[in-house]
Scaffold this motif. Structure first.
Motif, short mmCIF file in Angstrom:
data_model
loop_
_atom_site.label_atom_id
_atom_site.label_comp_id
_atom_site.label_asym_id
_atom_site.label_seq_id
_atom_site.Cartn_x
_atom_site.Cartn_y
_atom_site.Cartn_z
N ALA A 158 0.85 -1.18 0.00
CA ALA A 158 0.00 0.00 0.00
C ALA A 158 0.89 1.24 0.00
O ALA A 158 1.68 1.43 0.94
CB ALA A 158 -0.92 -0.01 1.22
N TYR B 135 -4.01 4.48 8.40
CA TYR B 135 -4.12 3.64 7.20
C TYR B 135 -3.10 2.51 7.23
O TYR B 135 -3.40 1.38 6.82
CB TYR B 135 -3.89 4.48 5.94
CG TYR B 135 -4.85 5.61 5.70
CD1 TYR B 135 -6.11 5.65 6.30
CD2 TYR B 135 -4.49 6.67 4.87
CE1 TYR B 135 -6.98 6.71 6.06
CE2 TYR B 135 -5.35 7.73 4.63
CZ TYR B 135 -6.59 7.75 5.23
OH TYR B 135 -7.43 8.80 4.99
N ALA C 117 -3.70 -1.38 6.84
CA ALA C 117 -3.08 -2.11 5.73
C ALA C 117 -2.46 -3.41 6.20
O ALA C 117 -2.51 -4.43 5.51
CB ALA C 117 -2.03 -1.22 5.05
N TYR D 237 -1.48 -6.55 3.46
CA TYR D 237 -0.45 -5.97 2.60
C TYR D 237 0.93 -6.22 3.20
O TYR D 237 1.12 -6.12 4.42
CB TYR D 237 -0.69 -4.47 2.43
CG TYR D 237 -1.89 -4.17 1.55
CD1 TYR D 237 -1.77 -4.19 0.17
CD2 TYR D 237 -3.13 -3.89 2.10
CE1 TYR D 237 -2.86 -3.94 -0.64
CE2 TYR D 237 -4.24 -3.63 1.30
CZ TYR D 237 -4.09 -3.66 -0.07
OH TYR D 237 -5.18 -3.42 -0.88
N VAL E 60 -3.65 4.12 -4.24
CA VAL E 60 -5.06 4.30 -4.57
C VAL E 60 -5.40 5.79 -4.52
O VAL E 60 -5.31 6.42 -3.47
CB VAL E 60 -5.96 3.52 -3.58
CG1 VAL E 60 -7.43 3.85 -3.83
CG2 VAL E 60 -5.72 2.02 -3.72
N MET F 31 -8.89 3.98 1.91
CA MET F 31 -8.96 2.62 2.44
C MET F 31 -10.08 1.78 1.86
O MET F 31 -9.92 0.55 1.73
CB MET F 31 -9.03 2.64 3.97
CG MET F 31 -7.75 3.16 4.63
SD MET F 31 -6.20 2.48 3.95
CE MET F 31 -6.36 0.75 4.42
N TYR G 82 -8.40 0.11 -0.91
CA TYR G 82 -7.43 -0.89 -0.46
C TYR G 82 -8.14 -2.13 0.10
O TYR G 82 -7.65 -3.25 -0.08
CB TYR G 82 -6.51 -0.29 0.60
CG TYR G 82 -5.43 0.60 0.04
CD1 TYR G 82 -4.44 0.08 -0.80
CD2 TYR G 82 -5.39 1.96 0.33
CE1 TYR G 82 -3.45 0.88 -1.33
CE2 TYR G 82 -4.40 2.78 -0.19
CZ TYR G 82 -3.44 2.24 -1.02
OH TYR G 82 -2.45 3.04 -1.55
#
Length: 287
Positions: free
Chosen positions: A10, A24, A28, A33, A262, A271, A274
């Motif tokens: 990410a 975030y 993640a 991730y 993103v 998010m 994601y």
């Protein structure tokens, strides 16, 4: 040896702010991730404070900088901060460094000399070559990444560049391109978001423009706010499945890892995108 990155990471833009990105990054990790990339730009970040905060708040995800600008962050200070961070988190930090673009730095001169000097100072400061990556697009920078770093983190590229970069780096070096995306099935909305991102400032920066021209795009693609062909190539958009397919193209072209950025309208919370992408990644074998 460079920290383990996983296949998909990410990539968090600094426009979201440090507090939001800390939140975030924690999510993640829960989404699976392998790496969180902390975008930097030209901001002085030599203290690596956000890196340390993210590492403190997470358990296993690798944290990488993208990128610490060599002109605005003295190598001696970065090295000192690096030693502090890895003393607490020895196997989870990858230092990404680079020279940025000439338009942003008034003293920008002889970039290759600057990179060589800076990497030498990192050596002297105790930053191992295999724990750093170099932002590299062109042949000279890629050759330096092969010789003096774990590998390269190219930004705003396409799979054809990944193929070229893999040939330049050889089989043993890390290749972790960034891939910007818009998770939205409406091409009109997605292209509007992508164009705003690309034209401010990338389509006016000569290092990115020259790289795109070398990859087969023409001047007409780069004119004004960019052709649909250019926008769709640089910022794939659509469903999470179609977006993951582009990351798979990079992996097939020789990438070890892809850092997915993103984009959202007005820098809204990325998010949801994601989360949707992570669900597809969990269902898709990546090799």
């Amino acid at each position: 040896m460079a920290p383990e990155l996983g296949k998909i990471g990410a990539w968090l833009n600094p426009a979201h702010g440090d507090e939001a990105r800390l939140k975030y990054a924690v999510e993640a990790e829960t989404l699976g991730y392998g790496t969180v990339w902390l975008g930097v730009g030209v901001t002085p970040v030599a203290g690596l404070d956000l890196v340390e905060r993210v590492l403190d708040a997470t358990e296993s995800i690798t944290v990488a900088t993208a990128i610490v600008n060599m002109w605005t962050n003295p190598a001696t200070e970065v090295a000192r901060s690096y030693r502090r961070v890895v003393a607490r988190h020895p196997d989870r930090f990858l230092l990404g460094v680079g020279i940025g673009h000439p338009e942003s730095i008034t003293s920008y001169q002889r970039p290759m000399d600057k990179m060589v000097e800076y990497l030498g100072q990192l050596d002297e400061g105790g930053v191992p070559a295999d724990r750093r990556v170099l932002a590299a697009l062109g042949p000279k920078a890629l050759a330096l990444a092969e010789a003096r770093a774990a590998g390269s983190h190219p930004y705003l590229t396409v799979p054809e560049h990944t193929r070229r970069a893999r040939r330049a780096l050889g089989p043993a070096r890390l290749l972790a391109p960034e891939q910007t995306v818009v998770v939205d099935p409406d091409p009109v909305i997605a292209r509007r978001i992508a164009r705003h991102f690309l034209t401010n400032p990338y389509l006016s920066l000569r290092n990115y423009v020259n790289n795109l021209l070398s990859l087969g795009f023409i001047e007409a693609d780069l004119a004004e706010d960019g052709s649909d062909r250019l926008v769709d190539a640089l910022v794939p958009h659509g469903t999470p499945e179609s977006i993951l397919a582009r990351s798979v193209e990079h992996l097939a072209a020789g990438a070890d890892h892809v850092g997915v950025q993103v984009l959202t309208d007005g820098w809204a919370d990325p998010m949801p995108g994601y989360r949707a992408l992570a669900e597809v990644v969990r269902e898709t074998p990546l090799t």
